[in-house]
Design a protein around this motif. Sequence first.
Motif, PDB file in Angstrom:
ATOM      1  N   LYS A   1       1.409   3.919  -2.926  1.00 28.93           N
ATOM      2  CA  LYS A   1       1.133   5.593  -2.694  1.00 28.93           C
ATOM      3  C   LYS A   1       2.165   6.383  -3.126  1.00 28.93           C
ATOM      4  N   LYS A   2       3.574   5.794  -2.998  1.00 29.09           N
ATOM      5  CA  LYS A   2       4.654   6.668  -3.258  1.00 29.09           C
ATOM      6  C   LYS A   2       4.568   6.644  -5.031  1.00 29.09           C
TER       7      LYS A   2
ATOM      8  N   GLU B   1       0.815  -1.255   0.052  1.00 23.46           N
ATOM      9  CA  GLU B   1      -0.046  -0.019  -0.136  1.00 23.46           C
ATOM     10  C   GLU B   1       0.709   1.258  -0.056  1.00 23.46           C
ATOM     11  N   GLU B   2       1.852   1.320   0.819  1.00 29.57           N
ATOM     12  CA  GLU B   2       2.828   2.273   1.092  1.00 29.57           C
ATOM     13  C   GLU B   2       3.610   2.548  -0.502  1.00 29.57           C
TER      14      GLU B   2
ATOM     15  N   ILE C   1      -4.749   5.636  -8.018  1.00 28.22           N
ATOM     16  CA  ILE C   1      -4.856   4.251  -7.457  1.00 28.22           C
ATOM     17  C   ILE C   1      -6.274   3.691  -7.618  1.00 28.22           C
TER      18      ILE C   1
ATOM     19  N   ALA D   1       2.222   6.293  -6.962  1.00 26.10           N
ATOM     20  CA  ALA D   1       1.169   7.234  -7.738  1.00 26.10           C
ATOM     21  C   ALA D   1       1.310   8.602  -7.570  1.00 26.10           C
ATOM     22  N   LYS D   2       2.088   8.892  -6.424  1.00 26.26           N
ATOM     23  CA  LYS D   2       2.274  10.435  -6.261  1.00 26.26           C
ATOM     24  C   LYS D   2       3.468  10.773  -7.263  1.00 26.26           C
TER      25      LYS D   2
END
Length: 201
Positions: free
Chosen positions: A11-12, A7-8, A21, A14-15
């Motif tokens: 997120k990284k 998950e982390e 996501i 995607a940013k």
Amino acid sequence: RHRESREELGKKIAKKEKAIIIPPFDDPTIINGQGTAGYEMSLQCNVQKIKPDIALCCCGGGGLISGVSTALLSKFPNLPIYAVEPKDFNDTKLSLEKDKIIEIDITKKSICDALLAAKPGELTFSINKNNLMGGLLVSDEEAMFAMKIAFQYLKIVLEPGGAVALAAAIFNKVDIENKNVLVVASGGNVDKELFQKCLSL
């Protein structure tokens, strides 16, 4: 999953990439999309004039089974539907029994890697606690045998997580004698060596 958080990492990435996501299960759009499998099953039953007596569906975070169960129950309101999980990843089964979301220890391992959620989603559990009769558990070995049977008799390739519902039927995890059983067999993403091992059982 034993060394990093997917998950982390997601997120990284995607940013950095300015990407969106798509949640794997706890999202109404995902659940609606998954529900099309249940709708298709109900149409096939209607065409073949079959009334199902029970339905078995693989379950990780609960997106597939919440969509499938909602679609099936709209056509067959009293149909008993069961979630099927790997035996050490029984978060949905436990949550249904306790009537609240239970988080499990996911440090154990299973070949059913598509189903290894630590806990059900908030949205999926709110649906599944109303739709499901309960949860069933199968071992990795039982899933592997079901993969072999699926290929040998049905000519389909299943990944381990996609074979657990079939395994539950084969190994009588619930009474299916003289019943019309709907089984969701989903996903063919399997390692070649593992698949060869299954076929040699």
